[in-house]
Every structure is written in structure tokens, then in C-alpha cells.
Design an enzyme around this catalytic site. Structure first.
Site, short mmCIF file in Angstrom:
data_model
loop_
_atom_site.label_atom_id
_atom_site.label_comp_id
_atom_site.label_asym_id
_atom_site.label_seq_id
_atom_site.Cartn_x
_atom_site.Cartn_y
_atom_site.Cartn_z
CG PHE C 121 -2.32 0.37 0.95
CD1 PHE C 121 -3.10 -0.42 0.12
CD2 PHE C 121 -2.89 1.52 1.49
CE1 PHE C 121 -4.42 -0.09 -0.14
CE2 PHE C 121 -4.20 1.86 1.23
CZ PHE C 121 -4.97 1.05 0.41
CD GLN C 234 -5.59 11.03 4.21
OE1 GLN C 234 -6.41 10.15 4.38
NE2 GLN C 234 -4.29 10.80 4.29
CG HIS C 236 -8.61 10.42 -2.21
ND1 HIS C 236 -8.65 10.44 -3.58
CD2 HIS C 236 -7.92 9.31 -1.87
CE1 HIS C 236 -8.03 9.38 -4.03
NE2 HIS C 236 -7.58 8.67 -3.02
CG LEU C 250 -12.16 7.79 -1.45
CD1 LEU C 250 -11.05 7.08 -0.72
CD2 LEU C 250 -11.82 9.26 -1.61
CD GLU C 253 -3.04 8.00 -5.76
OE1 GLU C 253 -3.10 8.68 -4.75
OE2 GLU C 253 -2.01 7.44 -6.15
NE ARG C 314 -3.39 9.90 -2.84
CZ ARG C 314 -3.91 9.16 -1.87
NH1 ARG C 314 -4.10 9.66 -0.66
NH2 ARG C 314 -4.20 7.91 -2.11
CG HIS C 379 -10.47 9.97 2.99
ND1 HIS C 379 -11.53 9.13 2.78
CD2 HIS C 379 -9.37 9.19 3.07
CE1 HIS C 379 -11.09 7.88 2.73
NE2 HIS C 379 -9.80 7.89 2.93
NE ARG C 414 -6.41 7.63 7.81
CZ ARG C 414 -6.74 6.71 6.91
NH1 ARG C 414 -6.13 5.55 6.91
NH2 ARG C 414 -7.66 6.95 6.00
#
Lengths: 301, 276, 609
Positions: C121, C234, C236, C250, C253, C314, C379, C414
Site C-alpha cells: 500500500f 485529509q 483525497h 473515492l 488512483e 497527489r 476523507h 495518515r
């Protein structure tokens, strides 16, 4: 215990609950305490806007007509043979002298019981004939309901025994398929051929076999009863068999219907030939196949 | 209650007219043309109620839950509805849309013919609290009575993926209780005191088919969970939003296990002889 | 006085997600009588939305992994604003917590040799995420839920806690109302664990559910606890903004990795404009080169062609989308077009099955035929109640917090997968901390009747007004204010505007009127939740104003660089009178042996085990 929050590992980590399982009723509420608006709705009451009644009606018609035909054909006690063709309703053909009625009834209780206790047919006829329920989220005609608890419906639990008997029956039925390929000349010599009846009997048996292989009880016995495949004896092959049967099981409904149609059609075909209504066409003929080994065909017949 | 409902209906009519006028000005876009939907939402509580009609402007990709939220925000702020994730993952927004048990967040407005009124009602198996919200706490009571997971003594915590595939299907359950709602044993016959319902048969299946669970729940299945009341008519499977094969993969295999123990004469004799 | 029911517990846990359940289980295992209060039904908490997995250095696939590497990854991901001790505890204990879940009946996916499977991840050096397909959160919550109910927790479903009471500065209890009947309930207890999750509903575009209204943060704040890191929210970069059915959901990506092109309303492929000069040479120069890269990627071949500009970092992609929308080139619903429909439909379905089905099923959007509209979506809240790492104790005696509602673990940003492990590691610690505290307390704290009555009166006041706004109006205004002014990119002027708007919204919220009765009345529930959202919104805005730098999830357009001085402090919000005081508070110093982990070059340093 001396609780100390800074400690490394939880006191509860990995410790199973101490209490032994107790078999209390699933709920402790008195009957009727959780009643919703659906309770006691009259038969057919629903907000559904689709043609929910179509499916149970079609099922009732299909099962009813095929069931009636099978019963009628079984009662005939005649025209179940035509040359090397034998109607699947009468196979294996047993004709003890003491038996007063059609020989079909000596064996027909097996497929009838197999289908009658089948997990798919149960759904179909509970819906179509008992309206229990006729369709999802539709009111029901009856108040009292015991499901499959107690007599007589607890008999459904013996499905696997009908499956055992039906499997034995399948052996005889495959014998019939082989016989349906072997025709006899007027001079008594045998030859191999494929006629209309051959195909009808072959199709009927192939579908019956698929229907039996996709049985829920069989799937349970070959592997479904195991909790852990890799811990069991022969777990690998059993998992393989179980997953293949599970794949067939997904089509159990289809096999149930097609095999029912096919077996009725095979009987109908033989009956019509025997009564002289149909002329049985020959598609392929291998005339001299048994010339060198006549004993084979004699043995098979 | 009825006064509020009438007020809601009137508000609905006026707002609907205004929205319709606005709708006339909207030029046809490449996507679905703007239109209005008629929602008949059940408003009421334990003492009674009726369907109240609302006109809701329909946007592309809108689901019934969006329409309910629109009604809340514009016409009936006290319209009760239970919801959480709005992505079919939590199983909160269960209701009956045109008579069929469904998650409102998965019921797309495009699926209904234009002009066809969409009837939204609360689940019929559980006592109503208000509007679209029912009291489902019975389910949590049942869950509490299922003998919990307990590992076999001395079991090794290793197993293959194919050992858990089956149980993982059952653990997909989001507890929307639509299967409980549609199950006629609970819905029409009100046997909640004898039958645990499809959701909990699925849960028991997940425990029973856990590779190292050591608890035997077969007697519980037969006597407490009342598996015999299920007549496998498969409505639960039809409504499951997670596509769990409730009947074929959970209930029937459990019924077969109950047969092994309580109905199969040969196995019973065998156990009597071998003492196993 | 309005009638109310009273329940007594030693420990009261507010929130029944992963952290709340784990805390309740722990406190109950330590012999406390535990009440677990949840706004929804049990098992519906936001934890079920977590898909990726639970990060733990089990080292099943990558034997080099160890807690040190996990610790380093977490600290680096958080721009070193994390509380080092939390990151350390988290990295050390998460493997045990994962094994514990398995021992409680969770069924994780397996490796070929029969152990828990782990996946790679973003931000994690090694394959670290234990998972169950794409529904890890659901598996976790079911496991904890079943463990909990069989351990004898008293679960109060569909209860909303509105106030914490203190007695001489110590926690004494809480007032709640039942959502189903509207009846009030008083909980008398010695300790309270706050595990109420995040704040996303202050924003319109969010992946969060209605429950995420900052309840826990506000309850703690009003009881006198400190909130830190509230500016770190956060976002996204690619969440759906349209259609409304999937707003905020979401978009992985992977869509851009598979060739998704970002365009503005004029049809321009705008990402080229936003490539930073220093890294421009890493990206394709024109459409042809980008296409060549993609074709090679599809064929699985090596290529000289460089990456398409959409695969920029990002924050950069977010900045680009944001700027396009601000300058009037946004899509009709305020986002950018993300288009993958030019690729063969079969390939899209094969490589992005979950995306394809998500849109097909939930929104009737066929991503093989139409472009998606995307924009940043709220998020996760890194900030929250300031806690003592080992016990989860907040600054108010008897008050504890865990999970998203607490702060310190994730710092400025995070890592994916760290939230689920955060829940169980610190849920357990907070539960143990609360139980330990409650057991040590001899006298049962008292709650003055006057305070109970005042709170109930306040709660019922929206019913009594003859006129007033609908709470939905104020909520919409709040969401618009926060989305416009305190979004992913912040600037002094906007933040000042937001503060002024929040002040007026606070007055409007105090005057809302609610129709209907108290039985399951969502309008009434929102009227109360509004107050919480306003408090956390103010904390976010004030903290964001003070952090005059861009770090982690906090991006200032007027201060784009890092400020080393601000890297040594957390912003801390505390109640003063009826107002809010926000100021810097020093970050705890990391001990030398942990610092040494970062000095050892080169990274990654999994060898430290």
C-alpha cells in the site's frame, strides 16, 4: 487480575470466552411481541407493482401438466416399450406375477420421492401449490405454519436416501441408453444405430445424471459437511469434488426442469412409436459392427 | 400526525409546482433530461399513518435515498429514515420500494418508468417506529444468543484460502435485515419466538464452517434457531444486496448437517454402535 | 423537570466503531461494567467503509519488515508531527491486535502457506496490510461486535450523547437522548471513552456518513479537553462530485494509472500546466508521448516514453483541479473531468472492476462511456482529542479517547491501512486506561440536577420556537462555507472569511426551529449535531490560520513551504469561557534511540530488526 494499562499484551488477547454455549431459544420474546405490518396480511396483499403472480402460475402449470402426464403414463401399463427402447418411467422393467397394477409403480416412487424432497422442487411447489408464499413479500392464505418441522414435512429430511436409490436407478437407465443404440434385424442379428428414440433416451438420461450430480445432498456428502478441507482425510480431492459439484449445483433448477421435460418426452416418444403414431427415424447405422463379436451385443441385450 | 402529513403534502405540491416551472426552462442536456418523480412515502407511527405524495426533481444517477434526503431538506424535515454510508456497505437504509425489500441507496430512480409513482414503505416484518424506520432490535437479541466462536483446543492457526472461501461469503453480510424482512416465516407467520431467520442462519453457517471453530451448534440450529421452519422458498436470496447465496450455500448445507445428526437413521445407528 | 432514565456504568464508551468496540471489550474484560453508546445500530459504524486492510508488521511476506520500519513509515507519512510514542506503540502492537482479531474469529485472506496474507500500500515500505478482499473494515467490526455482545456489554443503540458532566473536574456522566423515542437518558459513570470518529459532515463533498459530525471532539472540548492537529484534514484529490448518488465516493488512483485523463470544461488536458519545473523532465512532453507510455504499459513493455502528467503527486493533482475550478474552468458541478472512456471497455472492466461496478450499480454511470467528474473529497481527520499515548487519557481526568476522534498517531497525514490498526491498538489502550482509572476511583462522582435540566431545556428549545430556520439550511450554509474557505487549499483571507461566517452561523444555529415530535426526528437530531460541527469547524479554521506553512494534508497557498519552527509544534484548541483559544504547543521530543532509526541511511531501513 491487576489491571495495568502500560502492560505489553492484553489480558483478553487470545482467550476464548469462558461460558460454555447454552442452547436457549433463539429469542426470549413471547409470541407476537415483534409483530410488524406484514403479519396477517390477506392472501395476495402486496405493494409490488410487477407481475409477481406470473412465476408461481407458470410453475403450477408446468409442474401440474408434467405431473399429470407422468401419472397417466404410469397408469397405462402398456406401450412402454418399442423394440430396443424402454420408457424411463418403466426402467428397470420389473414384472412380478403378484403385482396387480402397472409395473411403473414398482420403481416410480424413487424418482417421485427424489424430486418431491428435492431442495429446488420444494421451493417451486411450496410457492406454486401451497402459496407459502406464492411470491416474495406477498400475503399468504394460511394462518398456521409449521414449515418442515414435524410430520409430514420432516420427511423432506430423507432426501439423501432418495438420492441413493435414484443413483442406483441411474445405472439401469444408462444400461437402457446402451440398449437404445443396439437394434435387431428380422434375422436376429444386431447392429448399432442411432434412431430418434436413442437420442430421446440419451438426452433424458444425460439430464437426469446432471440433475442428480447437482443435488444439494450429494454436495454435502462429498465435502460440504467438512469444516476444514485441508484438515480432513483426502481433503484436497474432496474439496475438488465439492467445488465442481457446487458449480453444477448453481444450475440445479435448470437441470430439474430440463430433466423433467426430457424424461417425459422420452416416455412420450416411446409410447407414440409403440402406438404407431410416430415413425422412428434412423439417423446413422453401423451395420456390421457386431459381426466379429456377436457375443457383446448378446451380453448387452 | 395527520395534520403534519397534510401540511407535508401541501408543501410538496407547491414546491413541486415551482420545480416543474423551473424544469420547463432547463434545456435538454446530453445526459438524462431533467424530470420529476412522484414519491409516495409512508408517514406514520405505531398508531397508524398513510402514504404522502412528494414531487422530487430527478438528477442523473439519483437513488431513492437521495430523493428521501431531498424531501427531508426541502419539504419534510422530520421525515424519519435510517441511513449511514450511502454506498451499500452498512445496510442501514432498508425499506420496501414498490413493495420489494431493497436498500434505498441501491434503488436507482432511472429504473422506474417516468410518471410511475414510487412507493416507499418501511419494512413490514418489524414494528414501526416512525415513517421509514422500524425497530430491528429483535435481530440483535437473536445474535446474542448464538453460541460464539470458540477455537478448537490445540488448533493450529494455519489454514488455506480454500478453507475460508465459504465462510467469507457469509461474512460479507452487511446486516441490512432485508432477508429477515422478506422471510415469510417472520413476516407473515410471526414466528420470531421460534425461528432465527435467514440472517442468523447465515451467521451460524459462517461459524460452523470456520475451519477451527470447535463449537457444535447443530442442536441449537434445530431446537433454538428453528431451521426446520425454513421452507427454502429463497426469497432471502432474491433480496440480498450482497449476493450471498443464502439458501443454497448457507441454509441448505446447515439443514444437511441437522439431517446428519437428527434424521439420518444409518448415521444414528452408526453413532449408537461406535459411540461417536 | 423533564423525565429521564438513568443507567449506571463504571465505564461509558461513546461510539461503537472499531475503536469504541475494542475499548469496551477491554474495559469489560478488566471487570468493569461497560455501557456502549452508538448513534446508529451496532455494526453500522464507518469502520465498515475501510477496504484496503489493516497495517501490521507481521512480516509474513516480507521478512525484512519489523515495527521499526512501520514506525519510520508512519512518522515520515505524518511529516514528523506525530506523537512518537503513539507511532511506536502502534507499530509494536498492531501485529498482536491483528492476531487477536483472528483468534476472535476474523477470517483474513491467506498466504499459500496458510498464514495471514498482506498486501502492499502507498507509503508502506513492505507488504503490510492484512485484509479480507476489499471489506476488511466489515470483517473487523463484525468480529469485535460479536466478541463484545457475548462478553456482556450493555449496548445502547441509536442514542446520541449531547453533554459530558464533570464533578470537581472529573468525569461524572453524560446526558443522551434516544433517537427512536426522543426520551432523555442520564449515564452515571466514572470514566468515558470517546470513540466517535471524524468530522467530515461539516463538508459537502465527503466520503463520510451523517454520523461524522465531530461529536466526540466537541463533547471533550466542552468538558475542557484539548484538541490538537485540527488543521490536518485529509482530502483525497479524486472523489466523485457528480452525480449526487456517489458524491464524495473515492475514485482510486488506479484510474489515472490506467490512462485516465484530466480535462477542464474547455476540454483542455490541463495537467501539463501544473507540473513543477523541477520535475517536468519526468513527464511526457505531449499527448503522443503520454499515449506511447500508456500503450507500452498496457502491453507490459519497457518504453523510452515518459509518464502522463496525470500521474503527478497527489497534492499537485489536487492543486491543479482546484485551480481550474477556481478560475472558472470547472465542470458543471465543480470538479474536473476524469476520462478513461477512450480506452477499450473490456480493459477498463478487467483492470478496474470495483470502480466499474461501483459506478454502474450505485450511480448508473458507465465509466467506459462517459467521463467522471472528480474533485477533492473530505476523507479523514488526523486531529482530535489530545491523549496520553499509553492510556488514551485526555486532559480531563476520567476522559479517554481513541480512533479518529483522538489525535497524535498520524501527525500531519495518515497512511492508508494505519487507521484500522490505530482503532484496535489505541481502542484497547483507552479501554484499559479507562477501566484502570475507574477501578481506582473510590467515590462515585455526582451530577447536579440543575446541569441536567439546563441541558435538556437547551435540547428541547428548537421545538419551542414559533419561527426559525430549518437546521438543513444552516447545515448547507456551513458545508458551503467550509468547502469554499477551508478546503484542501487554504489562504489567510478565506480563513478569516470562514471565521466570520462561522460566527454568524453559530447564531443562526442557535435559532433553528424544528417541526414535528421527538420520535425519530432527523431535523431535531441535525439541530444538535450542527452545534458540534460548528465547534470542530472553528477549531479547524483557527488551527489552519495559525499554521502558516504547507505540511502534510494542510496546504496554504500563501505559505507554500515548510517552516521548521512549526514542525516542532502542534496547534492546540482549548475552551476558554465560552470561546475557543488556539495556540501552539511543543511536540514531545523523540528519544535518541528512535531518532537513530532515521539517521541510519539509506532508507528503507527494515534491517533494524
Amino acid at each position: 487480575m491487576s489491571p495495568e494499562p502500560q502492560r505489553k499484551l492484553s489480558s483478553s488477547a487470545g482467550v476464548a470466552p469462558a461460558a460454555a454455549p447454552s442452547y436457549r431459544p433463539a429469542t426470549c420474546t413471547p409470541p407476537g411481541a415483534w409483530r410488524g405490518a406484514g403479519y396477517g396480511q390477506p392472501f395476495g396483499a402486496t405493494e409490488r407493482t410487477d407481475t409477481w403472480w406470473l412465476m408461481p402460475l407458470a410453475q403450477a402449470l408446468g409442474l401440474g401438466l408434467l405431473g399429470l402426464y407422468a401419472t397417466w403414463a404410469a397408469f397405462q401399463g402398456a406401450h412402454y416399450e418399442f423394440g430396443n427402447y424402454l420408457s424411463p418411467f418403466y426402467s428397470p422393467l420389473l414384472k412380478p406375477a403378484w403385482w396387480p397394477i402397472s409395473p411403473a409403480f414398482l420403481i416410480l416412487w424413487i424418482p417421485a420421492g427424489f424430486r418431491g424432497t428435492c431442495y429446488y422442487y420444494r421451493k417451486a411447489y411450496y410457492r406454486a401449490f401451497f402459496a407459502d408464499p406464492s411470491a416474495c413479500a406477498v400475503g399468504e392464505p394460511r394462518k398456521g405454519y409449521r414449515g418442515e418441522v414435524g410430520f409430514p414435512w420432516a420427511i423432506q429430511n430423507l432426501h439423501r436416501y432418495f438420492m441413493y436409490f435414484a443413483s442406483i436407478l441411474l445405472v439401469f437407465l444408462w444400461w437402457d441408453v446402451i440398449r437404445a443404440f443396439i437394434f435387431t434385424d428380422p434375422d436376429g442379428s444386431h447392429y448399432l444405430a442411432i434412431g430418434g428414440g436413442t437420442l430421446a433416451i440419451l438426452a433424458s438420461n444425460a439430464l437426469l445424471t446432471m440433475y442428480s450430480l447437482s443435488c444439494h445432498s450429494l454436495r454435502h456428502l462429498v465435502g460440504g459437511k467438512l469444516d476444514c478441507f485441508s484438515c480432513a482425510v483426502a481433503g484436497g480431492p474432496r474439496h475438488g469434488a465439492w467445488s465442481r459439484l457446487s458449480a453444477l449445483n448453481a444450475h440445479h433448477m435448470g437441470y430439474a426442469w430440463w430433466s423433467l421435460f426430457a424424461v417425459c418426452f422420452a416416455d412420450f416418444y416411446v409410447r407414440m412409436c409403440s402406438m404407431g403414431v410416430f415413425h422412428d427415424p434412423m439417423f446413422v447405422t453401423f451395420r456390421h459392427l457386431f459381426d466379429y463379436a456377436p457375443k457383446i451385443s448378446h451380453f448387452l441385450l | 400526525m395527520s395534520a403534519g402529513a397534510v401540511a407535508g403534502a401541501i408543501a410538496g405540491a407547491t414546491a413541486g409546482a415551482a420545480a416543474a416551472a423551473a424544469g420547463a426552462r432547463v434545456k435538454a442536456e446530453a445526459t438524462t433530461a431533467k424530470r420529476e418523480a412522484v414519491l409516495r412515502v409512508y408517514r406514520g407511527d405505531a398508531s397508524g399513518g398513510q402514504e404522502v405524495e412528494y414531487q422530487v426533481p430527478v438528477e442523473t444517477g439519483m437513488v431513492v435515498l437521495d430523493a428521501i434526503h431531498w424531501i427531508q431538506a426541502h419539504q419534510a424535515p422530520d421525515l424519519a429514515v435510517r441511513w449511514n454510508c450511502k454506498a451499500a456497505k452498512c445496510g442501514s437504509c432498508s425499506a420496501e420500494v414498490n413493495g420489494k425489500p431493497a436498500l434505498m441507496c441501491k434503488s436507482r430512480m432511472e429504473r422506474f418508468a417516468p410518471g410511475e409513482p414510487i412507493v416507499v414503505r418501511p419494512m413490514k416484518t418489524f414494528p414501526i417506529i416512525r415513517d421509514l424506520v422500524t425497530d430491528v432490535s429483535w435481530n440483535f437479541e437473536v445474535n446474542q444468543r448464538i453460541p460464539p466462536f470458540q477455537p478448537r483446543a490445540g488448533a493450529e492457526w494455519k489454514w488455506q484460502q480454500h478453507d475460508v472461501d465459504r465462510a467469507q461469503e457469509f461474512r460479507k453480510c452487511i446486516e441490512c435485515f432485508l432477508c429477515q424482512d422478506v422471510c415469510h416465516v417472520l413476516r407473515s407467520h410471526e414466528l420470531k419466538h421460534q425461528f432465527a431467520g435467514p440472517r442468523f442462519l447465515v451467521r451460524i453457517a459462517g461459524l460452523e464452517m470456520h475451519p477451527i471453530d470447535g463449537v457444535d451448534r447443530t442442536p441449537f440450529l434445530k431446537d433454538s434457531a428453528g431451521i426446520g421452519f425454513c421452507n427454502i422458498t429463497k426469497c432471502c436470496t432474491e433480496v440480498c444486496p450482497e449476493d450471498i447465496h443464502i439458501t443454497d450455500n448457507a441454509i441448505i448445507p446447515l439443514k444437511e448437517r441437522v439431517v446428519d445428526r437428527f434424521y439420518d437413521p444409518v448415521q444414528m445407528v452408526w453413532r449408537a454402535i461406535t459411540g461417536k | 423537570m423533564e423525565p429521564f432514565d438513568t443507567h449506571e456504568h463504571e465505564v461509558l464508551v461513546i461510539g461503537a466503531g472499531g475503536a469504541g468496540l475494542r475499548a469496551a471489550i477491554e474495559a469489560s474484560a478488566m471487570g468493569c461494567s461497560v455501557g456502549l453508546v452508538t448513534k446508529s445500530l451496532l455494526g453500522k459504524a464507518h469502520t465498515v467503509m475501510a477496504e484496503g486492510g489493516i497495517a501490521a508488521a507481521l512480516a509474513h511476506l516480507d521478512p525484512q519488515d519489523g515495527w521499526q520500519t512501520h514506525f519510520q513509515d508512519t512518522m515520515k507519512g505524518g511529516s514528523f508531527l506525530n506523537h512518537w510514542r503513539m507511532a511506536q506503540l502502534h507499530a509494536q502492537e498492531s501485529p498482536d491486535r491483528v492476531r487477536e482479531l483472528e483468534q476472535w474469529g476474523a477470517l483474513f485472506d491467506r498466504t499459500p502457506d496458510g498464514r495471514i496474507l498482506q498486501r502492499a500500500f502507498g507509503g508502506h515500505t513492505w507488504k503490510r496490510l492484512a485484509h479480507v478482499g476489499d471489506r476488511t473494515g466489515l470483517e473487523m467490526i463484525r468480529t469485535l461486535q460479536d466478541r463484545g455482545v457475548h462478553q456482556g456489554l450493555d449496548v445502547y443503540m441509536e442514542f446520541t450523547v449531547t453533554k459530558l458532566f464533570t464533578d470537581g473536574g472529573r468525569i461524572a456522566g453524560a446526558l443522551a437522548y434516544r433517537r427512536d423515542t426522543g426520551r432523555f437518558v442520564l449515564f452515571r459513570c466514572k470514566a468515558i471513552v470517546i470513540a466517535t470518529g471524524g468530522v467530515g459532515k461539516a463538508y459537502q463533498v465527503t466520503s463520510n456518513s451523517w454520523e461524522y459530525t465531530g461529536d466526540g471532539q466537541t463533547l471533550a472540548f466542552e468538558a475542557g479537553a484539548e484538541l490538537i492537529d485540527m488543521e490536518f484534514l485529509q482530502f483525497h484529490p479524486t472523489g466523485m462530485v457528480w452525480p449526487p448518488g456517489v458524491m464524495g465516493l473515492l475514485v482510486t488512483e488506479g484510474v489515472r494509472g490506467e490512462g485516465g485523463i484530466l480535462r477542464n470544461s474547455k476540454g483542455e488536458r490541463f495537467m501539463w500546466k501544473y507540473l513543477p519545473e523541477a520535475r517536468r523532465h519526468e513527464y511526457a512532453a505531449d499527448e503522443a508521448e503520454a499515449r506511447a507510455w500508456l500503450d507500452a504499459a498496457v502491453e507490459g513493455q519497457q518504453t523510452e516514453a515518459r509518464r502522463p502528467p496525470e500521474l503527478s503527486t497527489r497534492d499537485n493533482v489536487s492543486r491543479a483541479i482546484y485551480t481550474e475550478v477556481r478560475e472558472g474552468r470547472g465542470t458543471p458541478h465543480g470538479g474536473a473531468f476524469l476520462d478513461i472512456s477512450y480506452m477499450p471497455a473490456e480493459r477498463i472492466k478487467k483492470k478496474l472492476p470495483s470502480m466499474y461496478h461501483q459506478f454502474k450499480e450505485l450511480a448508473d454511470v458507465d465509466i467506459t462511456a462517459t467521463p467522471m467528474e472528480v474533485g477533492p473529497t473530505t476523507h479523514y481527520m488526523m486531529g482530535g482529542v489530545r491523549v496520553e499515548p499509553d492510556t488514551g487519557a485526555a486532559t480531563v481526568p476520567g476522559l479517554f479517547a481513541a480512533g479518529e476522534a483522538s489525535a497524535g498517531m498520524h501527525g500531519a497525514n495518515r497512511l492508508g491501512g494505519n487507521s484500522l490498526s490505530d482503532l484496535v491498538v489505541f481502542g484497547r489502550r483507552a479501554g484499559a486506561g479507562a477501566a484502570y482509572y475507574a477501578k481506582g476511583l473510590t467515590a462515585t462522582p455526582r451530577i447536579p440536577d440543575a446541569e441536567i435540566e439546563a441541558e435538556m431545556r437547551g435540547l428541547l428549545s428548537p421545538f419551542e420556537r414559533a419561527s426559525g430556520e430549518s437546521p438543513y439550511e444552516v447545515h448547507r450554509a456551513l458545508q458551503e462555507c467550509m468547502g469554499t474557505n477551508v478546503g484542501i487549499f487554504r489562504i489567510e483571507k478565506d480563513l478569516e472569511t470562514a471565521l466570520a461566517t462561522l460566527a454568524t452561523l453559530k447564531q443562526r444555529a442557535a435559532r433553528v426551529r424544528v417541526e414535528g415530535g421527538r420520535t425519530y426526528n432527523p431535523g431535531w437530531h441535525l439541530a444538535r449535531d450542527l452545534r458540534n460541527m460548528l465547534v470542530v469547524s472553528e477549531a479547524i479554521t483557527r488551527s489552519a490560520l495559525l499554521r502558516k506553512e504547507s505540511r502534510g494534508a494542510h496546504s496554504r497557498l500563501d505559505y507554500t513551504g515548510l517552516d521548521p519552527a512549526l514542525g516542532k509544534v502542534n496547534m492546540c484548541a482549548k475552551r476558554s469561557g465560552d470561546g475557543m483559544q488556539v495556540g501552539p504547543t511543543p511536540l514531545p521530543e523523540m528519544p535518541a534511540e528512535l531518532k537513530a532509526l532515521f539517521d541510519a541511511a539509506p532508507q528503507p531501513a527494515g534491517k533494524a530488526t
